[in-house]
Design a protein around this motif. Structure first.
Motif, PDB file in Angstrom:
ATOM      1  N   TYR A  78       0.360  -1.151  -0.006  1.00  0.00           N
ATOM      2  CA  TYR A  78      -0.209   0.024  -0.322  1.00  0.00           C
ATOM      3  C   TYR A  78       0.958   1.475   0.299  1.00  0.00           C
ATOM      4  CZ  TYR A  78      -4.339  -3.243   0.977  1.00  0.00           C
ATOM      5  OH  TYR A  78      -4.417  -4.200   1.413  1.00  0.00           O
ATOM      6  N   TRP A  82       3.842   8.937  -4.396  1.00  0.00           N
ATOM      7  CA  TRP A  82       4.098  10.356  -4.636  1.00  0.00           C
ATOM      8  C   TRP A  82       4.909  10.086  -3.252  1.00  0.00           C
ATOM      9  CZ3 TRP A  82      -1.052   8.503  -4.640  1.00  0.00           C
ATOM     10  CH2 TRP A  82      -1.357   9.421  -3.250  1.00  0.00           C
TER      11      TRP A  82
ATOM     12  N   ASP B 180      -7.357   4.320  -5.713  1.00  0.00           N
ATOM     13  CA  ASP B 180      -7.510   2.465  -5.021  1.00  0.00           C
ATOM     14  C   ASP B 180      -8.414   2.163  -3.607  1.00  0.00           C
ATOM     15  OD1 ASP B 180      -7.188   0.186  -4.237  1.00  0.00           O
ATOM     16  OD2 ASP B 180      -5.009  -0.045  -4.682  1.00  0.00           O
ATOM     17  N   ASP B 182      -8.906   0.282  -1.756  1.00  0.00           N
ATOM     18  CA  ASP B 182      -8.215  -0.972  -0.854  1.00  0.00           C
ATOM     19  C   ASP B 182      -7.357  -0.314  -0.023  1.00  0.00           C
ATOM     20  OD1 ASP B 182      -9.280  -2.965  -1.337  1.00  0.00           O
ATOM     21  OD2 ASP B 182      -7.506  -4.005  -2.936  1.00  0.00           O
ATOM     22  N   ILE B 183      -6.389   1.104  -0.695  1.00  0.00           N
ATOM     23  CA  ILE B 183      -5.060   1.724  -0.286  1.00  0.00           C
ATOM     24  C   ILE B 183      -6.176   2.783   0.775  1.00  0.00           C
ATOM     25  CG2 ILE B 183      -4.196   4.040  -0.898  1.00  0.00           C
ATOM     26  CD1 ILE B 183      -2.988   2.637  -2.153  1.00  0.00           C
ATOM     27  N   ASN B 186      -7.048   1.051   3.486  1.00  0.00           N
ATOM     28  CA  ASN B 186      -5.933   0.198   4.183  1.00  0.00           C
ATOM     29  C   ASN B 186      -5.980   1.894   4.978  1.00  0.00           C
ATOM     30  OD1 ASN B 186      -2.289   0.864   4.187  1.00  0.00           O
ATOM     31  ND2 ASN B 186      -4.076  -2.005   4.561  1.00  0.00           N
ATOM     32  N   ALA B 187      -5.724   3.172   4.619  1.00  0.00           N
ATOM     33  CA  ALA B 187      -5.445   4.821   5.117  1.00  0.00           C
ATOM     34  C   ALA B 187      -6.234   4.889   6.801  1.00  0.00           C
ATOM     35  CB  ALA B 187      -5.506   5.440   4.299  1.00  0.00           C
ATOM     36  N   ILE B 201      -4.461  11.312   0.243  1.00  0.00           N
ATOM     37  CA  ILE B 201      -4.970  10.084  -0.299  1.00  0.00           C
ATOM     38  C   ILE B 201      -5.139  10.768  -1.681  1.00  0.00           C
ATOM     39  CG2 ILE B 201      -5.348   7.234  -0.673  1.00  0.00           C
ATOM     40  CD1 ILE B 201      -3.280   7.809   1.604  1.00  0.00           C
ATOM     41  N   TYR B 205      -3.520  11.431  -5.272  1.00  0.00           N
ATOM     42  CA  TYR B 205      -3.786  10.206  -5.842  1.00  0.00           C
ATOM     43  C   TYR B 205      -4.067  10.928  -7.838  1.00  0.00           C
ATOM     44  CZ  TYR B 205      -4.066   5.386  -7.261  1.00  0.00           C
ATOM     45  OH  TYR B 205      -4.254   4.188  -7.499  1.00  0.00           O
TER      46      TYR B 205
END
Ligand code: ADP
Ligand code: MG
Lengths: 244, 295
Positions: A78, A82, B180, B182-183, B186-187, B201, B205
């Protein structure tokens, strides 16, 4: 701790009535056929999934949302592309509003612990799979959760590198004193790392056998492979899983 | 067709890093020359000189000055505008209109694209409405804008803003939809608040797409201002081009076009510098090789 926990996705029962207590500070490994609900088990502890019935308790309290006391590491990385390695590791500390100086100190320590020194300012795209996985581990170390949930974290690494990561993981487990719940489909891995191995049955998954691994610590994960006790444990697990 | 498909010609540069070094086009000295930066610039300068010389030659030799003007004629027209001060006032007005339109359109497009892209349900609800506006040739709205916003600069600002809005909106919308999930989950587990997920994020992104939208939108800001000036105005570069046309002053028309070209190249260059700084993590030139097994 799980008490008669059931998880259903529509008509599919992913996890049958499960009761299981994870002991504080232990290294628990979980094996079972794919699709038996191993990831589901971890999601319940992490609070990213709610049980359909039954209870999931963490430290005596019901888990009802994202559990801040756990670190979750999966095969997927994950990393934010950047951000540099150091900035990625700092991310949870920024979320938790840790003071800048304290955050820098913890990031530096975590980088040292996973052997990424010299790569602080590299970007994820410049790193190999093994190094990215180290970043994920360091990111978790940096905020020091009491419990580490690992879902086949080394599944995409080659065998040699995986052994290498096992050695490091054992060291981290000793250093942190945290609880580890480690899901794998590799029986060798499960025995070499675990204090106990939980074998899950096929769908709907539930723990059907728990094997205590009585091998002395600290373990030499490489030398273990030749140990006769290791072979005996392997045989027991193999029979218990009974994939057919 | 869906909104996402419209933006599909936008290069998904996040997945497609360019080769680190420009490869020579072919064997031989010419290929080698193109491989170096300075060599490339020399070749490009030569091509430009050839085009200008050919233009002059055609105008002189075939007596097409009336239709095609000529580089010398254009230079004379520019010099005249410069000394009379019209170049400065025209340029200032047109840049003001395009600039305001660009900023307003980008902000509005960015915010709306972000919100509709992030909240999936909302995006689905509004998709047909936005699409029907998108397929409308927006030039057709120019006369209506005169009615609504008068013949002053506001009309041009609004029109430029409208064109930019759609460009930035679609790319931002698409970029945010590709974040994403999932990211994000997860965050959240790492302790991120709602606001932190947006700022740390989602926005970074989508930055690649937002910049693409800005890059595509920039020329549209000028188009909007110029079309607005065509429809109704009493100064500005667009007005000057139209005025020159009505006097059959071809040199004036071409001089206006040259000014517009120079301006938009300048701004694209500036944007590229900002982009390279913000998105420096994508720089394909950066590579570190490292052994995985460390002692
Ligand atoms: N979000 C979901 N929606 C529907 N079914 C799911 C979902 N997550 C997992 N499942 C199903 O639940 C079962 C157990 O999944 P999982 O815990 O991922 O298994 P494992 O990790 O042991 O391979 C699988 O059959 C899977 O298809
Ligand atoms: Mg799984």
């Amino acid at each position: 701790m799980f008490h008669e926990t059931v998880v259903r996705f529509g008509a599919l029962t992913a996890m049958g009535p499960t009761s299981l207590a994870v002991r504080a500070g232990e290294f628990l490994t979980v094996v079972g056929p794919s699709g038996c609900g191993k990831s589901t088990l971890l999601n319940l502890i992490a609070g990213t999934l709610q049980a359909s019935s039954g209870q999931v308790l963490y430290d005596g309290r019901t888990v009802s949302g994202p559990n801040p006391h756990v670190g979750y590491i999966t095969q997927k990385n994950y990393c934010l592309p950047w951000r540099t390695v150091a900035a990625n590791i700092r991310l949870p500390l920024e979320f938790r509003r840790v003071q800048r100086a304290e955050a820098e100190r913890r990031v530096a320590a975590a980088i040292r612990q996973v052997g990424l020194s010299g790569f602080e300012h590299a970007y994820p795209r410049q790193l190999s799979g093994g190094m990215l996985q180290r970043v994920m581990i360091a990111r978790t170390l940096a905020y020091g959760p009491a419990t580490y949930l690992m879902d086949e974290p080394f599944g995409s690494l080659d065998a040699q590198l995986r052994l290498h990561m096992h050695v490091e993981l054992m060291r981290l487990w000793r250093e942190t004193g945290s609880t580890f719940v480690f899901v794998t489909h590799d029986l060798h891995e499960a025995i070499a790392l675990g204090d106990r191995v939980v074998v899950m049955s096929g769908r709907p998954g539930r723990p059907k056998f728990i094997l205590g691994i009585d091998l002395p610590r600290p373990r030499d994960v490489v030398a273990l492979q030749g140990d006769p006790r290791f072979g005996a444990y392997f045989r027991q697990l193999w029979d218990a899983i009974d994939v057919h | 067709m869906s909104i996402e498909q419209i933006g599909q010609d936008v290069p998904a540069r996040i997945d497609a890093p360019a080769p680190a070094v420009a490869r020579p086009l072919g064997a031989g000295p010419f290929g080698a020359m193109l491989a170096s930066r300075a060599g490339l610039a020399v070749v490009q300068a030569v091509i430009l000189a050839v085009i200008i010389a050919a233009w002059q030659a055609v105008a002189d030799g075939m007596h097409t000055e009336f239709w095609t003007s000529s580089p010398l004629g254009v230079a004379r027209a520019l010099a005249k505008w410069w000394s009379s001060g019209t170049l400065t006032t025209d340029l200032r007005l047109t840049l003001f209109e395009a600039g305001c339109g660009f900023v307003a359109g980008s902000l509005a497009g960015g915010i709306v694209g972000f919100v509709l892209g992030w909240i999936r349900g909302l995006g689905d609800v509004f998709e047909p409405f936005v699409l029907s506006l998108y397929t409308l040739p927006k030039i057709a709205l120019a006369p209506l804008f005169v009615l609504w916003f008068g013949i002053g600069p506001l009309n041009k600002v609004m029109f430029a803003g409208l064109l930019v809005f759609f460009m930035v909106f679609f790319t931002t919308f698409q970029g945010i939809r590709q974040v994403d999930r999932d990211i994000v989950a997860n965050a959240r587990l790492l302790g991120a608040s709602r606001a932190q997920i947006w700022t740390k994020i989602a926005m970074p992104y989508a930055a690649v797409w937002i910049f693409t939208g800005l890059r595509i939108g920039l020329p549209y800001a000028l188009i909007g201002a110029i079309v607005g000036e065509f429809v109704a105005a009493d100064s500005g570069v667009g007005f000057r081009i139209k005025e020159s046309t009505s006097y059959f002053d071809t040199a004036g028309v071409f001089a206006g076009l040259v000014v517009l070209m120079a301006v938009s190249l300048l701004f694209l260059g500036l944007l590229k510098i900002v982009e390279r700084h913000v998105l420096r993590w994508q720089d394909p030139g950066m590579t570190v090789t490292a052994p995985d097994h460390q002692a």
